[in-house]
Write a protein that holds these residues in place. Structure first.
Motif, short mmCIF file in Angstrom:
data_model
loop_
_atom_site.label_atom_id
_atom_site.label_comp_id
_atom_site.label_asym_id
_atom_site.label_seq_id
_atom_site.Cartn_x
_atom_site.Cartn_y
_atom_site.Cartn_z
N UNK A 119 0.90 -1.12 -0.02
CA UNK A 119 0.10 0.12 -0.11
C UNK A 119 0.82 1.44 0.14
N UNK A 120 1.81 1.11 0.93
CA UNK A 120 2.81 2.26 0.88
C UNK A 120 3.48 2.73 -0.37
N UNK A 121 3.92 1.60 -0.98
CA UNK A 121 4.65 1.78 -2.18
C UNK A 121 3.59 2.25 -3.53
N UNK A 122 2.43 2.16 -3.38
CA UNK A 122 1.76 2.44 -4.38
C UNK A 122 1.67 3.94 -4.16
N UNK A 123 1.83 4.63 -3.15
CA UNK A 123 2.03 6.01 -3.03
C UNK A 123 2.91 6.58 -3.65
N UNK A 124 4.10 5.86 -4.02
CA UNK A 124 5.23 6.27 -4.51
C UNK A 124 4.83 6.34 -6.19
N UNK A 125 3.95 5.40 -6.66
CA UNK A 125 3.65 5.45 -7.83
C UNK A 125 2.71 6.61 -8.18
N UNK A 126 1.97 7.10 -6.98
CA UNK A 126 0.96 8.26 -7.36
C UNK A 126 2.03 9.23 -7.37
N UNK A 127 2.88 9.57 -6.73
CA UNK A 127 3.82 10.68 -6.69
C UNK A 127 4.33 10.76 -8.19
N UNK A 128 4.94 9.66 -8.70
CA UNK A 128 5.54 9.76 -9.85
C UNK A 128 4.82 9.84 -11.02
N UNK A 129 3.50 9.43 -10.87
CA UNK A 129 2.72 9.68 -12.09
C UNK A 129 2.01 11.05 -12.02
N UNK A 130 1.88 11.50 -10.73
CA UNK A 130 1.15 12.74 -10.65
C UNK A 130 2.17 13.99 -11.29
N UNK A 131 3.48 13.75 -10.82
CA UNK A 131 4.50 14.48 -11.75
C UNK A 131 4.46 14.82 -12.97
N UNK A 132 4.14 13.70 -13.61
CA UNK A 132 3.92 13.75 -14.98
C UNK A 132 2.66 14.37 -15.58
N UNK A 133 1.59 13.89 -14.84
CA UNK A 133 0.47 14.50 -15.15
C UNK A 133 0.21 16.25 -14.91
N UNK A 134 0.95 16.60 -13.83
CA UNK A 134 0.98 17.89 -13.43
C UNK A 134 1.67 18.77 -14.41
N UNK A 135 2.73 18.22 -15.14
CA UNK A 135 3.74 18.86 -16.32
C UNK A 135 2.44 18.91 -17.39
N UNK A 136 1.46 17.88 -17.48
CA UNK A 136 0.96 17.92 -18.89
C UNK A 136 -0.12 19.02 -18.95
N UNK A 137 -0.30 19.17 -17.52
CA UNK A 137 -1.26 20.25 -17.29
C UNK A 137 -0.97 21.60 -17.39
N UNK A 138 0.31 21.88 -17.45
CA UNK A 138 0.49 23.28 -17.34
C UNK A 138 0.48 23.99 -18.70
N UNK A 139 0.40 25.27 -18.89
CA UNK A 139 0.25 25.72 -20.31
C UNK A 139 1.20 25.52 -21.11
N UNK A 140 0.94 25.36 -22.24
CA UNK A 140 1.93 25.25 -23.50
C UNK A 140 3.17 26.30 -23.46
N UNK A 141 4.22 25.82 -23.50
CA UNK A 141 5.24 26.59 -23.52
C UNK A 141 5.41 27.60 -24.69
N UNK A 142 5.79 28.98 -24.45
CA UNK A 142 5.96 29.85 -25.55
C UNK A 142 7.35 30.09 -26.22
N UNK A 143 8.24 29.72 -25.26
CA UNK A 143 9.40 29.49 -25.99
C UNK A 143 10.36 28.39 -25.71
#
Lengths: 503, 510
Positions: A424-448
């Motif tokens: 269960x605890x290690x699943x938390x780590x999976x949450x963290x690394x997938x969240x990192x990716x998803x969070x970056x995807x949600x950021x605005x499109x880079x302008x430069x």
């Protein structure tokens, strides 16, 4: 001779014969079409075989008509029929997907060679899965591995680091294969046979140093092939720098086949009569837990999405080892279920990454910035497959975790209960690394910067294949019974327990 | 309660869940035709409400309609079963969706928001998810719809699309997804593994599987209470103030009704049907969380007092009021549960009124700060009258519905022998008076200060002007008036509500 009598030979014969033919074709679309056709035919044959095994029980086939002690026997029960269907099924989805990605990443002139290697790799993996002969396992393992080294090295067109990754993989893989074949040799010395079922009978009661050494050699060799934790170092770079389609294919098949063959040796060849097995299983428990945490933790700190997913694969191997280490039908079944489900998850994720690489030319996390706006369908694919990796209900990942946890708590020892909480605890780590990716995807499109500017829509075939894979993640997340039932029965056969226990 | 339901309640469940999804596609097809699009939203909302009413009245007559969607594996299914608490939540959510749709028309057009089609589509999906949460019969189903609600409302929170909205949305998604996957999901899996089931069952399911004094009970309860981030129990509350970057109809409906109530509804359901109140109070695991809830009530109120931004103040007030429901669940006796359940309904109406008034003020005068509101009451008497009534209901004064939950919670606290909780509740009401009632008083009795934002930029806001009055457009004005009247009506309907909810208390009272 009728078709069904020869059926067990066909899944391996078809890609083997087809592979060199691809080399003779002109570069471009034709070898690809050929490979796709072969993968679909193999998948169809595998499903037929799976059905036959499910209905009639294990199938035995003597290659060339030579009977057991002399000839090579193909022995197919539910465990390999399941893995076989998985490997060919993944091929049937990833091969069509490969076209655009390969055209972009591989030298045009090399495409016939590429598809030849790909088909050889497929044939090798199928061979490993189907054969009932210990030495034949080694042969096919090397066929697929040699093809794999070539395929990984072909990533050099995009990133030169693929060459060192392939070389590392080659060295480690060859050491693994050598260990394995030494182990087989020792077993032959001890028993005088190479047929797995024969081996089991003749090993019964033998508990001498020779057999122990053979066991250790085989397990270590296979451990290298399946990237068991301290032996995993070849995997992340190989997956990261291989061409996108190859990563998707390998991540979903190669280590899975190695896990299967590990199960086969542990339980079919050696079995519980072999006292040393218990020691190995306890060892697996520790290595499995360590893998879950160390590799997940490493994944959290990666800035390269392919590297991140590769470390996550090593961590997922930890879950499979943990399931095996329980030594119960439920545990082994959970391990098999995760073999199948994790293949679906990682295939989908690496396919999505491949689409990003095709359009943005990078698998760095930075390239994913604004992906939700740029490629909404691909992004949703990553989100759903990511949730599946984490283990959210209605996806296959949940079924895996649930089966594993049930098995762990059903075993009920103190170590196991602690292991359950650690899962269960290690699943938390999976949450963290997938969240990192998803969070970056949600950021605005880079302008430069290098990733600014408009991006063309990804090719339809790639998106379609990605979404078929994502759909499989959801479908088998909602209809888990078929996989569970097969895995349960397969585990019972492997362990030699009467099947019929309900999940 | 009698209502001629058109379908069997089981069928109504299916229809009520499908209609919002069909409506979503209708909204998508009507994209460019504003009036048709909003027409589709309203018709969808009305039909959904009508269907939910059918389910509600069936439940009132003692039925417990059930429906199985999928069986993932034996003992693990996606299925629905409606109990009184779920029926009440679904009725509130679908009923207030109608009012909120009217309000959205006024607000979104009044402020010329972009991407209005996406806005209405996401709302329809959010309602679908809220109904799924309300009617789920087991933890897995609850979890799935809970996540669906998070994902569908994410696009609403980031509606404006600017950097501030993106950041708020990131926090929203991060906290809600993180807590649910990191804490709630393990708790659910653990529950299944321990008990072999996750069905919401009268009297709870853990009693036979865990010892009362076991530390696992407390750990599990902690995973649930903090895992349901939507309940906004401190310290998992910071997503709520951050979600205020959303357009006001979103704040009004989702962050006063659907989303947050889904959270506290989940806490209540888990306390009653997974742990069981008897088991919970016998284990003593509820006590620390009761104190956390009490602390949350006071601290959030205190923070609310310091907020000058009207929506931020209302958001912290929501955090405080949500903790009442958690408190009721953690008192783990029948009056606590009753009070908490009523609070779900009463607070929904009151807080939605306040948010819609805040939005109306923004539409008509472009004002967002409390300090700018002095004297505005004389220009917007109807809006501020509605605000006043809503605020009275939140404070808990008769004759507003908001009084009853507080009453039952105090009785519950007395039953549980927790006199300090009674003191906390009283103190909180006083704090509410200070930070909520001061707003209409300021607006009515103090001299106007500052300039009128809307006059200044004159950016085409549509207002109703009549003499000195300058009210928000009709569609912005009517909904808060309706909900304000609703809080008064609920005061008198409390007997019916009590009888309706009584079965969830189980044997002794049911």
């Amino acid at each position: 001779m009728d078709f069904f009598a020869q059926l067990p030979a066909l899944p391996v014969v078809v890609p083997f014969v087809a592979a060199p033919m691809a080399l003779l074709m002109p570069p471009g679309r034709i070898p690809w079409l050929w490979a796709v056709l072969v993968s679909w035919v193999s998948f169809g044959l595998s499903l037929l075989l799976l059905e036959q095994v499910w209905v009639n029980g294990p199938v035995t086939y003597a290659m060339g008509g030579w009977a057991a002690p002399l000839g090579i026997i193909y022995y197919i029960d539910l465990a390999n029929a399941l893995v076989l269907s998985l490997v060919t099924g993944i091929a049937a989805v990833v091969f069509p997907y490969a076209y655009n990605s390969v055209r972009d990443e591989i030298n045009h002139g090399q495409t016939p060679g590429f598809y030849t290697a790909l088909l050889l790799c497929l044939a090798g993996l199928i061979g490993v899965t189907m054969t009932g002969d210990a030495f034949n396992v080694f042969v096919f393992l090397e066929v697929s591995s040699l093809a794999t080294y070539t395929l990984v090295a072909m990533g050099a067109g995009r990133d030169r680091r693929a060459l060192t990754a392939a070389f590392n993989y080659l060295v480690m893989g060859t050491i693994g294969a050598t260990f394995f074949v030494i182990g087989i040799g020792l077993l032959y010395q001890a028993t005088g046979t190479l047929n797995m079922l024969d081996l089991h009978e003749r090993l019964a009661g033998q508990d001498n140093r020779l057999v122990k050494a053979a066991f250790a050699f085989i397990i270590t060799g296979l451990g290298l092939k399946l990237a068991m934790l301290p032996l995993h170092l070849w995997l992340p770079p190989a997956y990261t720098y291989a061409p996108s389609a190859i990563t998707a294919f390998l991540a979903a098949t190669a280590t899975k086949v190695a896990v299967y063959i590990m199960l086969r040796f542990l339980f079919t060849v050696f079995g519980f009569d072999f006292p040393f097995l218990k020691v190995a299983l306890d060892f697996f428990l520790v290595l499995g837990i360590a893998g879950m945490f160390i590799a997940s933790l490493a994944a959290v700190f990666q800035d390269d999405v392919k590297m991140l997913l590769a470390y996550s694969s090593v961590a997922q191997i930890g879950y499979m080892l943990l399931g095996i280490s329980l030594g119960t039908v439920d545990g082994v079944a959970a391990s098999l279920i995760h073999v199948v489900n994790h293949a679906f998850i990682k295939a989908a994720l690496f396919m999505a990454v491949g689409i990003v690489v095709l359009r943005l030319g990078s698998h760095q996390l930075r390239a994913f910035q604004g992906l939700a706006t740029r490629m909404p369908w691909t992004s949703w694919g990553i989100v759903v497959a990511g949730l599946s990796l984490v283990g959210v209900p209605a996806t296959v990942g949940f079924v895996s975790k649930f089966a594993l946890l049930s098995a762990v708590f059903a075993k009920g020892g103190t170590m196991e209960i602690i292991a359950g909480f650690l899962i269960l605890a290690s699943s938390l780590l999976a949450v963290i690394y997938m969240m990192r990716v998803i969070k970056v995807m949600l950021q605005p499109v880079p302008t430069d910067g290098p990733f600014a500017g408009p991006v063309a829509a990804p090719p339809l075939t790639m998106r379609l294949m990605l979404w078929i894979m994502v759909g499989v993640n959801i479908y088998f997340g909602l209809q888990a019974q078929p996989v569970i039932a097969i895995a349960q029965k397969a585990a019972a056969t492997l362990l030699g327990v009467d099947s019929g226990e309900a999940f | 309660m009698s209502f001629a339901a058109p379908f069997a309640p089981e069928i109504s469940i299916i229809y009520a869940l499908t209609v919002p999804l069909i409506g979503m596609f209708g909204i998508m097809l009507a994209d460019k035709h504003q009036n048709i699009r909003e027409g589709v939203t309203l018709v969808t909302a009305l039909v959904t409400f009508w269907l939910v009413l059918g389910v509600f009245s069936a439940v009132g007559n003692g039925a417990r309609p059930e429906l199985l969607l999928f069986e993932i594996m034996p003992g693990l299914a996606l299925s629905f079963k409606v109990d009184p608490l779920g029926a009440l939540f679904s009725l509130i959510a679908s009923g207030l969706w109608i009012i909120n749709s009217l309000y959205s028309i006024g607000y979104m057009r009044g402020t010329n928001e972009k991407h209005q089609t996406r806005f209405y589509m996401c709302f329809a999906v959010a309602i679908f998810a809220a109904l799924g949460i309300a009617w789920s019969s087991n933890l897995i189903t609850f979890f799935l719809f809970y996540e669906a609600l998070t994902l569908s409302t994410y696009l609403l929170v980031t509606h404006k699309g600017d950097e501030k909205a993106q950041r708020g949305g990131g926090i929203y998604l991060g906290i809600l997804m993180g807590t649910s996957i990191g804490l709630l999901l393990p708790a659910i899996v653990l529950t299944y593994v321990l008990t072999g089931t996750g069905d919401f069952t009268q009297g709870g399911i853990l009693a036979g599987s865990l010892e009362e004094g076991s530390w696992v009970v407390m750990a599990l309860l902690g995973l649930y209470v903090f895992g349901i981030g939507k309940a906004a129990l401190m310290p998992i509350h910071s997503w709520l103030p951050n979600a205020m970057v959303a357009p006001t109809p979103v704040s009004a409906f989702l962050h006063a009704v659907a989303v947050v109530k889904a959270g506290v509804f989940g806490v209540m359901k888990i306390a009653v049907y997974i742990f069981g109140t008897d088991f919970l109070s016998a284990s003593g695991a509820n006590i620390p969380f009761m104190w956390i809830a009490g602390f949350s009530i006071l601290l959030a109120s205190a923070i609310a007092m310091g907020q000058d931004n009207l929506k931020a103040r209302l958001a912290y007030s929501t955090v405080s009021q949500l903790a009442y429901v958690t408190l009721g669940a953690m008192l783990a006796n029948s009056m606590g549960v009753m009070g908490g359940s009523m609070q779900i309904a009463m607070h929904a109406l009151g807080k939605m009124t306040l948010f819609m008034c805040a939005g109306a003020i923004y539409v008509a005068h472009h004002k967002t700060l409390v300090s700018e509101l002095s004297g505005l009451g004389r220009k917007m008497p109807i809006t501020f009258a509605a605000f006043f009534i809503g605020a009275l209901s939140i404070v808990g004064l008769p004759p507003m519905g908001g009084m009853w939950p507080k009453f039952f919670l105090m009785v519950g606290a007395a039953d549980a022998g927790q006199l300090a909780i009674i003191f906390i509740l009283a103190l909180s009401s006083i704090l509410n008076v200070i930070y909520l009632l001061s707003i209409p008083i300021k607006a009515f009795f103090m001299a106007e200060n500052g300039r009128d934002g809307a006059n200044e930029d004159g950016s085409g806001t549509k207002t109703i002007e009549w003499g000195n009055l300058r009210e928000a457009p009709f569609f912005c004005l009517l909904p808060p008036v309706l909900t304000a009247i609703g809080t008064i009506i609920l005061f008198f309907l409390v007997g019916d509500l009590y009888r309706f909810l009584e079965p969830i208390l189980g044997g002794a009272y049911g």
